[in-house]
Design an enzyme around this catalytic site. Structure first.
Site, mmCIF file in Angstrom:
data_model
loop_
_atom_site.group_PDB
_atom_site.id
_atom_site.type_symbol
_atom_site.label_atom_id
_atom_site.label_comp_id
_atom_site.label_asym_id
_atom_site.label_seq_id
_atom_site.Cartn_x
_atom_site.Cartn_y
_atom_site.Cartn_z
ATOM 1 N N ILE A 108 -66.771 1.772 -63.305
ATOM 2 C CA ILE A 108 -66.493 3.232 -63.243
ATOM 3 C C ILE A 108 -66.575 4.259 -64.589
ATOM 4 O O ILE A 108 -65.335 3.158 -65.484
ATOM 5 C CB ILE A 108 -65.329 3.644 -62.526
ATOM 6 C CG1 ILE A 108 -65.030 2.869 -61.208
ATOM 7 C CG2 ILE A 108 -65.111 4.686 -62.434
ATOM 8 C CD1 ILE A 108 -66.383 3.141 -60.128
ATOM 9 N N GLU A 158 -76.349 4.521 -60.829
ATOM 10 C CA GLU A 158 -77.310 5.814 -60.043
ATOM 11 C C GLU A 158 -78.472 5.299 -59.727
ATOM 12 O O GLU A 158 -79.100 6.800 -59.509
ATOM 13 C CB GLU A 158 -76.870 6.959 -61.369
ATOM 14 C CG GLU A 158 -75.249 7.213 -61.634
ATOM 15 C CD GLU A 158 -75.370 8.291 -62.614
ATOM 16 O OE1 GLU A 158 -75.984 9.489 -63.190
ATOM 17 O OE2 GLU A 158 -74.751 7.899 -63.293
#
Length: 396
Positions: free
Chosen positions: A175, A375
């Site tokens: 993250i 992503e």
């Protein structure tokens, strides 16, 4: 064109004349971000990368907020309301400095802020977006888990009701901004499907240990999110979305920025190789005068500026409200893949110097190894396009 008309000179920095497609406002945004990155990032980023830290992240966030780079394509709540093309140009310039800096901006604006702006309540928008746009509050986006990356539907993080409250338990991994964030957008399973939650990071039970020993995105803060029975009020949930279309919508917006950003890393590496080829002498003359080197430079320039044209085209489609997720996958797949190849070719032109942090090439190449898989991996974007082309779902 009349025979007497003069052609503009050939510009090695813009061989296709793409700048002619940009408005003065676009150029102003690009120049502002480029100037900021040259002043605040480039003199220090090699040292940050070597040490594996970004010690001034909060300061940089406030400065990025002051130039309107955080949530810049969003409107209202202190956001700049810039066009998609302007946001893309900013991403290109930021990643030309370092992928970690573009990731900071991308996660803040295209993931955390976008989720609140697109799916949040008016109270959530008013509370968080102005402070995030200014850089006062840094945000992060919790979707990926230790055992669930490309298949987020299998996430184990769970939110259960306890009276009027929600209680969140689980872990998120890889993250960006996690350990410096003041707010986290966390996606969790509920009895009613996957929901997003606005989680202030000072809540009891929330922790974000930083991930160390990275060989990529070293000038970036990467963390694990640990949610140990984190209690939230009823209004912490994002009210306007249920299911995976929420996080996937955010990811599509962020991937668009990567389409541009990857070309920034490629441009920086190409420019380093071109300058080196003009000045490095072997066998009595600059290596740029040899055919094999010129062939490499020509191929690099072709892919670099094709990628910029593709990014520009997708930006105009986004501004017109016509950009499809499959088209974003097209851009992310092509541009990151080609950017890595440009970096690798640039490394060969620089020879042994290509591995030195005195030059940006190896830093960009290793950063792009992360950009290639986050992503949406290469394989996922290939399957998105494969499904769009054939009408057949090969994901499972």
């Amino acid at each position: 064109m009349s025979a007497s008309a003069k052609l503009p000179p050939f510009d090695p920095a813009d061989p296709l004349g793409v700048d002619d497609l940009l408005e003065p406002e676009d150029l102003a945004v690009r120049d502002t971000v480029r100037g900021w990155a040259a002043d605040r990032v480039l003199p220090h980023v090699a040292e940050w990368y070597e040490k594996g830290e970004l010690p001034v992240i909060r300061e940089l966030a406030r400065e990025l907020g002051s130039i309107g780079a955080l949530g810049m394509s969003l409107t209202g709540y202190g956001c700049a309301g810039a066009s998609a093309v302007q946001y893309g140009l900013a991403c290109l310039e930021l990643e030309a400095a370092d992928s970690g800096i573009r990731s900071l901006v991308s996660v803040q604006g295209s993931l955390a802020m976008y989720a609140i702006h697109r799916y949040g309540s008016e109270e959530q928008k008013t509370e968080w977006l102005p402070r995030m746009a200014s850089g006062e509050v840094i945000g992060c986006f919790g979707l990926t888990e230790p055992d669930h990356g490309s298949d987020p539907a299998g996430m184990r993080t769970f939110a259960k009701r306890d009276g009027e409250d929600w209680v969140l338990s689980g872990r998120k991994m890889w993250i960006t901004n996690g350990s410096v964030a003041g707010v986290a957008i966390v996606w969790a399973r509920t009895e009613d499907g996957i929901r997003g939650f606005v989680v202030p990071t000072d809540r009891p039970g929330f922790s974000a240990p930083e991930i160390k020993h990275k060989w990529s995105l070293r000038a970036s803060v990467t963390s694990e999110l640990v949610l140990d029975d984190v209690r939230l009020p009823a209004d912490a949930v994002l009210p306007e979305v249920t299911g995976l279309r929420g996080p996937l919508g955010c990811l599509s917006h962020a991937r668009y920025g990567i389409v541009w950003g990857a070309m920034g890393a490629a441009r920086s590496s190409f420019e380093a190789a071109l300058d080196y080829a003009r000045t490095r002498e072997q066998f009595g003359r600059p290596i740029g005068g040899f055919q094999l080197t010129q062939a490499k430079l020509a191929d690099m320039a072709v892919e670099l500026h094709k990628g910029i044209l593709l990014a520009h085209h997708l930006g105009r489609r986004m501004d017109a409200g016509r950009l499809r997720p499959e088209q974003v996958s097209f851009g992310k797949l092509n541009n990151v893949r080609e950017a890595i190849e440009i970096c690798r070719t640039a490394r060969t032109i620089l020879g042994a110097n290509g591995i030195s942090l005195e030059y940006p090439v190896m830093r960009h190449a290793t950063n792009l190894e992360s950009v290639l898989t986050y992503e949406g991996t290469v394989e996922m974007h290939q399957l998105v396009l494969g499904k769009a082309l054939t009408g057949l779902d090969a994901f499972r």
